[in-house]
Design a protein around this motif. Structure first.
Motif, PDB file in Angstrom:
ATOM      1  N   PRO A 227       0.797  -1.233   0.000  1.00 25.93           N
ATOM      2  CA  PRO A 227       0.000   0.000   0.000  1.00 25.93           C
ATOM      3  C   PRO A 227       0.832   1.287   0.000  1.00 25.93           C
ATOM      4  O   PRO A 227       0.323   2.348  -0.368  1.00 25.93           O
ATOM      5  CB  PRO A 227      -0.818  -0.121   1.290  1.00 25.93           C
ATOM      6  CG  PRO A 227      -0.951  -1.590   1.511  1.00 25.93           C
ATOM      7  CD  PRO A 227       0.373  -2.142   1.091  1.00 25.93           C
ATOM      8  N   GLY A 228       2.102   1.238   0.426  1.00 28.87           N
ATOM      9  CA  GLY A 228       2.892   2.455   0.372  1.00 28.87           C
ATOM     10  C   GLY A 228       4.048   2.470   1.347  1.00 28.87           C
ATOM     11  O   GLY A 228       4.112   1.678   2.292  1.00 28.87           O
ATOM     12  N   SER A 229       4.971   3.396   1.110  1.00 25.35           N
ATOM     13  CA  SER A 229       6.175   3.509   1.916  1.00 25.35           C
ATOM     14  C   SER A 229       5.881   4.159   3.266  1.00 25.35           C
ATOM     15  O   SER A 229       4.900   4.887   3.421  1.00 25.35           O
ATOM     16  CB  SER A 229       7.221   4.329   1.158  1.00 25.35           C
ATOM     17  OG  SER A 229       7.493   3.756  -0.106  1.00 25.35           O
ATOM     18  N   PHE A 230       6.776   3.922   4.230  1.00 22.01           N
ATOM     19  CA  PHE A 230       6.632   4.529   5.554  1.00 22.01           C
ATOM     20  C   PHE A 230       7.959   4.445   6.288  1.00 22.01           C
ATOM     21  O   PHE A 230       8.874   3.700   5.894  1.00 22.01           O
ATOM     22  CB  PHE A 230       5.536   3.843   6.373  1.00 22.01           C
ATOM     23  CG  PHE A 230       5.804   2.385   6.649  1.00 22.01           C
ATOM     24  CD1 PHE A 230       6.522   2.000   7.770  1.00 22.01           C
ATOM     25  CD2 PHE A 230       5.339   1.400   5.787  1.00 22.01           C
ATOM     26  CE1 PHE A 230       6.781   0.654   8.026  1.00 22.01           C
ATOM     27  CE2 PHE A 230       5.593   0.056   6.033  1.00 22.01           C
ATOM     28  CZ  PHE A 230       6.308  -0.316   7.160  1.00 22.01           C
ATOM     29  N   ILE A 231       8.072   5.213   7.354  1.00 25.87           N
ATOM     30  CA  ILE A 231       9.265   5.208   8.199  1.00 25.87           C
ATOM     31  C   ILE A 231       8.816   5.127   9.654  1.00 25.87           C
ATOM     32  O   ILE A 231       7.915   5.852  10.075  1.00 25.87           O
ATOM     33  CB  ILE A 231      10.122   6.474   7.997  1.00 25.87           C
ATOM     34  CG1 ILE A 231      10.577   6.587   6.534  1.00 25.87           C
ATOM     35  CG2 ILE A 231      11.337   6.473   8.930  1.00 25.87           C
ATOM     36  CD1 ILE A 231      11.293   7.884   6.207  1.00 25.87           C
TER      37      ILE A 231
END
Length: 291
Positions: A227-231
């Protein structure tokens, strides 16, 4: 009779992202004005302990205290309004810091938090993580993502990204665990030469003791990171993690315990299905030869 135990509600709550940003910005403004904490105490009569607690996000400044500090620092009306808004909303958790906000000029609200973190777990599906990008790759990414932005603004962002990488240097560098979908390495960003250098740089950085790189291979199929990048930023045992998501609307910060738990579980799953650091190094070497 023994002392009465403090009730749960009396315990000091960990600082929110907004309070951390307010504290960080007040420190930056004081330093930019060339003032020590003692200088500020002399000019404002704010107690030195109070000033220390404000600058370390241990307490929210009262409005009159904040106004006195901003007067001494000589901030603009726009910055003053932004900081007063942070003071007002300091106890709220979760924050969408829009691109139009001007709290830090052209710097993202994320940069200050990243600088305070002890560890960052960065999952990327389309890009090489910013802390591991070469300057040419970063420039190509930023120009590609922001095709209508002025060149000088894009260059400012490139400079900021390169400055962020200083966190990986020094005696106590940030510990970085980078997890990349294999697709990020196959997408040509810029020229073949840029990709060649980027892959070499990524492989070299992965050898450093405080940096771990894992690649999720195509063979892993669908996975929770799609679903998408994150940190995930980690600040140590006494402070909760903060989740950062770079969205089309701006920087999204998640702070609720359930959100932190969910993203940490996703990280564990992604680590488990990704290639080991050793196998990742072999894949990077193969891709580098292909380029």
């Amino acid at each position: 009779m023994g002392e009465k135990a403090p009730s749960p509600s009396s315990k000091r709550q960990p600082p929110t992202v907004r309070l951390r940003r307010l504290a960080s910005e007040l420190r930056r403004l004081r330093q930019a004005a060339g003032l020590s904490q003692d200088d500020v105490v002399e000019k404002t009569h704010v107690n030195i302990v109070t000033l220390y607690r404000i600058e370390t996000a241990q307490t929210k400044p009262q409005l009159r205290t904040l106004m006195a500090l901003l007067d001494v620092y000589g901030v603009t009306d726009e910055t003053r309004a932004d900081l007063m808004a942070l003071q007002k909303e300091a106890k709220q958790r979760g924050w969408l810091h829009g691109f139009e906000a001007n709290l830090l000029g052209q710097y993202s609200a994320y940069i200050g938090l990243e600088a305070e973190a002890q560890q960052a777990i960065n999952y990327e599906s389309l890009f090489v993580p910013g802390l591991l990008q070469t300057e040419d790759y970063a420039r190509a990414v930023i120009r590609g993502v922001r095709p209508t932005a002025p060149d000088d603004e894009n260059e400012h962002r490139v400079t900021a990204r390169m400055q962020r990488q200083r966190l990986l240097e020094g005696d106590t560098p940030i510990r970085l665990w980078a997890i990349l979908d294999q697709a990020a390495l196959y997408r040509k960003v810029g020229s073949e030469a840029i990709m060649h250098d980027q892959l070499a740089h990524l492989a070299q950085q992965a050898k450093r003791p405080h940096i771990t790189v894992q690649i999720i291979p195509f063979s892993a199929g669908a996975h929770p990171g799609m679903p998408g990048s994150f940190i995930v930023l980690k600040f140590g045992p006494d402070a909760p993690d903060v989740i950062h998501i770079d969205s089309m609307a701006g920087d999204l910060f998640l702070e609720k315990e359930t959100e932190i738990q969910r993203y940490n579980q996703i990280c564990e799953h992604l680590r488990a299905i990704a290639l080991s650091p050793t196998d990742t190094a072999a894949l990077l070497a193969s891709l580098h030869r292909d380029h």
